[in-house]
Motif scaffolding. Structure first.
Motif, short mmCIF file in Angstrom:
data_model
loop_
_atom_site.label_atom_id
_atom_site.label_comp_id
_atom_site.label_asym_id
_atom_site.label_seq_id
_atom_site.Cartn_x
_atom_site.Cartn_y
_atom_site.Cartn_z
N ALA A 1 34.85 22.01 40.31
CA ALA A 1 34.90 21.34 41.37
C ALA A 1 36.11 20.86 42.05
CB ALA A 1 33.96 20.20 41.51
N ASP A 2 37.22 20.76 41.16
CA ASP A 2 38.64 20.32 41.37
C ASP A 2 39.59 21.67 41.35
OD1 ASP A 2 37.33 17.85 41.67
OD2 ASP A 2 38.21 17.29 39.69
N ALA A 3 39.08 22.78 41.56
CA ALA A 3 39.84 23.86 41.15
C ALA A 3 40.58 24.48 42.43
CB ALA A 3 39.44 24.88 40.29
N ARG A 4 39.88 24.24 43.39
CA ARG A 4 40.41 24.98 44.63
C ARG A 4 41.73 24.39 45.06
NH1 ARG A 4 41.13 24.10 50.34
NH2 ARG A 4 40.56 21.80 50.32
N ASP A 5 42.46 25.45 45.47
CA ASP A 5 44.12 25.49 45.79
C ASP A 5 44.79 25.38 44.33
OD1 ASP A 5 44.72 25.81 48.12
OD2 ASP A 5 45.25 23.83 48.76
N ARG A 6 44.18 25.35 43.20
CA ARG A 6 45.21 25.44 42.05
C ARG A 6 45.31 26.78 41.94
NH1 ARG A 6 45.18 20.55 39.54
NH2 ARG A 6 47.13 21.32 38.47
N VAL A 7 46.31 27.28 40.73
CA VAL A 7 46.49 28.49 40.57
C VAL A 7 46.21 28.63 38.87
CG1 VAL A 7 48.79 29.67 40.16
CG2 VAL A 7 48.54 28.48 41.92
N LEU A 8 45.65 29.94 38.78
CA LEU A 8 45.03 30.28 37.31
C LEU A 8 46.31 30.12 36.22
CD1 LEU A 8 42.17 32.58 37.51
CD2 LEU A 8 42.28 30.49 36.57
N ALA A 9 46.34 29.73 35.33
CA ALA A 9 47.41 29.68 34.34
C ALA A 9 47.24 31.01 33.54
CB ALA A 9 47.34 28.47 33.33
N GLU A 10 45.96 31.42 33.36
CA GLU A 10 45.80 32.58 32.41
C GLU A 10 44.76 33.67 32.96
OE1 GLU A 10 43.00 30.87 29.18
OE2 GLU A 10 44.86 29.84 29.15
#
Lengths: 629, 629
Positions: free
Chosen positions: A38-47
């Motif tokens: 739910a908080d992942a929007r606009d974050r960048v996948l690390a793997e």
């Protein structure tokens, strides 16, 4: 050991390219972390995320209808249907409790699990319920209207690559895979220190007599850091307590990936920073050969990076966006924003006195074709309002004598979220104008006074000029509407002035407006008339007014000076006197006219303004002394 | 009273224009609110902000130097300096305790309050300290190097208009004005209900045998709502408890400005929604004449608006972005994002069987000139992966028979944050390829199999195709690198198979790959060879393999079926057997070649891939049976 004074003379200024390299060489990479979906929007996948499960996890009906052996339907059509017997039904979200033997079928809903034996679905529209069973009027092939397990994405398949920015659609795919904890790049923690003795955080009382001003850079930089993908951490303001400042600098360096401060006017504060860098890190750059990059510092403090920015707000934001934001974005795994720069052409010629490379603050306005015109903004040292009067900055190479009118330039916006104004106006300031502008989305209005507004309109930069007083009748521009306003003297409760003669004859402290304002021109005309009546020149009349030379640029300023007890009378509007609950001596009315750049009449915003000007009555409601015309 | 069945037949489908109007007519405006300045970024001002104070609040030195009576310096120059006596000093942040009488001066720092009497500052560089006082080698005019109180912005002046989006620069101006509580437009509260019986929230265990799937739309829509400026509120999933669902619908309507649900496959769930709308509101629209808008519902429940979206993820996001996001943005006071649409040309012709208007999912790829090519994406009903295989959708007008290759189209992106892939690849799937793609920023790879990859490469759509097995040698494309991989049978622990003959002769449940895969072609070649050795045709050989017709599309799928006990042997890679800890019977090695579209060799991403292909050794490390070539 390098001493503080050596450092002050730190070799030559670095080139901008060197500065980029030095900043890029800082290690501000945060550790990856895991966040709820739910908080992942606009974050960048690390793997990379590979699918752990088949989606769908079962052979799934993609139509409402009947699950059949496809072979049973071969040859069936409208003319020659086949009838099969119903052995049960399967709904979405339940485990089938039937097996479909050849010659039979099961009712099935979209999304339901295909029962054992069935290999296709006949859509309900091609069937008829009869006493003998279900009449099938079409033939289907194996797999028709069925999504096989893993057909969407199969377990083991590559779903999303490392570095993917998570938008709603990636959230969708992560949802489908059941991933509710998402491994993402960390956001670099960026500590922000406020170092000026004279600074006060917004929300606290300000002692102007003691030279205090509000701290502009801390929140501005925090916003810019967040926008670049960093996590801003504001540290308390230490004021002139240098021990506390040193403690905060250590604390920030221990807690953050990067520490920012912006130039202090206090030598002691700068000394603290040098000392801490010297004790715990390394100074890597001191000054960049680009105006306004001279005060920039880059170094390390312990495991943290440190960047010192210039103190003036426009300079601080410009240097941050140019040199620091790219490093913050890199550390956060973000791409440069698409909207960070725009292209335009110079609206006017701009000459340069010296050969230094510079990042010139610039404003934008759309011309009649929708192309962007760029004009220089220079309100002088440290004006905060340049932040909103300009939209960004142009990188002007060293040795540039001038930028020609019409020359193509790129403007780096102060923020990727900045959008050029829809309407650019210049001229007189006025309370009804302010309401009028509220009806337009994203206008920019520079209250430069009537004379200057008209001059710039003639140079073709603004869309409109607003002109008050005598100049309102004396121009060649297209008049699209206006109003009349009552002007005169705004006076304090104890000021016994009833006309202009009283002001001249009495012993009052007066506050005037600047000569660019239409109010001032009407006032001077009135003084001329009074002189004429008395048979003396204007000089004699104005000499008799204490404070005639004391001019202010904004329409409420004289009245506010009266309100504060610093003057007895000021040049102003009836509207201002009423608003501030002061006395008013009317000296007449003057026209305020809105003049349009003839090339920009077709602009949407100019049309909207023209419409609003046609219906001023309700806008003027409650403002004293305004008469829509 | 309108009954549920009447509503099911709700007149005709609305036109898209009507749907926009109906949605725009919903009242979802939230009340304005006040937020701390630190949280104001990206919010929208609810009202105009006029300056309450002068900035600066005092006449401020803008240089380090000496505060003087300008008149005392008139005529001074390098040849003829004037010397004035020092009466004190003033630093930034302190109240001056001196008065500058004519003939004297005070030392002053940048930012300090001008002491009484002084009206200009001489910069320190133009002075010399002598025994008699300070020698001034330049003349200054009143106001030189001084920023007068209110010169930046004056009390009473218009600072920021209503509707201004707050970026770091607006934060700067608000800071300067001391505004630490900012009146902003509210964010519409958007409740999100999940209504499918079969849906499970990510993070919870999934019972695939019972037809459960993860709920894709709830988090996806929450992300899209937040992106549009709304505040998403997720309600718990009620599953097949319709009373609970009804209760949640009432709760959401009471708490939110807008309630969203996405199409349920369950008629009972739809009935609950109809009933609640009937009891507490009004159904205003049922179905839009645009594929996939047919299931759209718009209405009210109490004071809240309600919109029902289609159930398939791509459809739900498409309809949300087309019809609902504009209303959420309006309510939040946001402008449409600049990056919401892109223009391109069709990479291939696309024909349409029926005349309905449609929002066609489309993918993007940059051609060699940087222009965008658009290709249709249709993975069939409800594929979640279309969310990431497509970038957005093209609005295809009704009655369109086809879009021609090269035709200009606009693509509305699934989100303004979506960026087209840097590299588009299609073809075989492979674990080393997956790592290779990890080295490229933002690639898109569609594992369609070798044959299909090569076919599409020949049609000019992808940048690269990855081809394995016999086809790897049989093409005209540009080979930019590759590797060899060991393939064979992935077998369970109890499967006593040592070569292909054992598989044919024994009684094993086998799982095959689909015919587009290079693995399958090598397998069939091996079967042909076995048949040749035995003097029989391939048909006879394959008939003897139980499950030969059972094909899977992904390279790990057969192995995973073996792992799950659903098969004894599967066609697969040595790498997969090693990864999943299964047995492996090698049947040979095959080439995997990366083939580039000859027109795209100059693309940055293709160059980066080529470089990575030159240095595969470390990438291949730890993957069994891979040999860089």
């Amino acid at each position: 050991m390098v001493t503080v004074s050596d450092r002050r003379e730190f070799r030559d200024l670095a080139s901008p390219e060197e500065a980029h390299e030095v900043v890029a060489g800082l290690d501000i990479d945060p550790a990856p972390e895991t966040v709820p979906l739910a908080d992942a929007r606009d974050r960048v996948l690390a793997e990379r995320i590979d699918a752990d499960i088949d989606v769908p996890g079962f052979d799934r009906a993609s139509m409402d209808g009947y699950a059949v052996h496809a072979r049973d339907t071969f040859g069936a059509d409208e003319a020659d249907p086949v009838t099969l017997s119903v052995v049960g039904e399967v709904h979405a979200g339940e485990e089938p409790d039937v097996t479909v033997e050849p010659g039979s079928l099961a009712e099935i809903s979209t999304g339901a699990v295909m029962p054992t034996g069935a290999d296709a679905v006949v859509m309900v529209e091609r069937t008829t319920e009869t006493d003998d069973g279900i009449e099938i009027r079409t033939s289907v092939a194996p797999g028709d209207n069925v999504m096989l397990a893993g057909a969407d994405i199969a377990a083991g398949a590559r779903a999303l690559g490392p570095g993917t920015r998570i938008t709603p659609r990636e959230i969708g795919l992560l949802s489908a895979l059941g991933v509710d904890e998402v491994p993402v790049r960390g956001r670099p923690q960026v500590g922000i220190l406020s170092t000026g003795d004279e600074l006060v955080r917004p929300g606290n009382p300000l002692d102007s007599a003691a030279g205090q001003i509000y701290d502009v850079n801390s929140y501005t930089l925090a916003g810019a850091v967040a926008e670049a993908g960093g996590d801003p951490v504001m540290y308390p303001h230490a004021g002139d307590d240098y021990e506390e400042m040193e403690r905060l600098l250590h604390e920030a360096a221990n807690e953050c990936d990067l520490v920012l401060s912006s130039g202090s006017t206090s030598a002691s504060a700068v000394d603290v920073i040098y000392r801490v860098i010297e004790e715990r890190g390394e100074l890597r750059l001191h000054g960049v050969a680009v105006k306004p990059g001279k005060p920039m510092l880059v170094g390390t403090i312990g495991d943290s990076a440190y960047v010192g920015l210039p103190g003036y707000p426009v300079s601080a934001l410009t240097i941050f966006q140019t040199f620091v934001a790219p490093a913050v974005r890199d550390a956060a795994g973000r791409d440069p924003p698409r909207t960070a720069t725009v292209s335009g052409t110079m609206a006017v010629q701009e000459r340069y006195g010296e050969g230094r490379r510079r990042l010139m603050p610039a404003g934008l306005v759309e011309d009649e074709t929708g192309s962007l015109l760029v004009y220089p903004v220079d309100k002088g040292s440290g004006a905060t309002t340049s932040l909103v009067d300009a939209d960004g900055f142009v990188d002007v190479p060293p040795g540039t004598d001038y930028l020609a009118e019409g020359e193509a330039v790129d403007v780096t916006l102060f923020s990727p979220a900045v959008r050029p104004p829809t309407l650019l106006g210049m001229g007189e300031d006025d309370p009804l104008l302010s309401r009028l502008l509220d009806t337009i989305g994203r206008p920019r209005y520079l209250p430069l006074g009537s004379t200057e507004g008209l001059r710039r309109l003639n140079n073709g930069v603004p869309d409109i000029a607003v002109v008050a007083g005598p100049a309102a009748d004396d121009h060649d521009a297209a008049d699209i509407g206006g109003w009349e306003r009552e002007w005169g003297l705004v006076v304090g409760p104890d000021t016994d002035v009833s006309d202009l003669g009283d002001l001249v004859d009495g012993d009052y402290r007066f506050v005037n407006r600047d000569t660019a304002s239409g109010l001032r021109r009407s006032f001077d005309d009135a003084l001329d008339a009074l002189g004429g009546d008395r048979g003396v020149g204007r000089a004699e009349v104005v000499d008799a007014i204490e404070g005639y030379e004391l001019t202010t640029k904004a329409h409420e300023s004289p009245a506010r000076k009266v309100m504060a007890g610093g003057a007895d009378a000021g040049l102003g509007l009836h509207a201002t006197a009423a608003k501030l609950d002061l006395g008013f001596v009317s000296l007449g009315t003057q026209q305020v006219r809105v003049l349009a750049n003839p090339d920009r009449r077709e602009k949407h915003s100019v049309g909207a303004l023209e419409e609003a000007l046609d219906d001023l009555d309700s806008l003027a409601d409650g403002i004293a002394g305004m008469e829509p015309q």
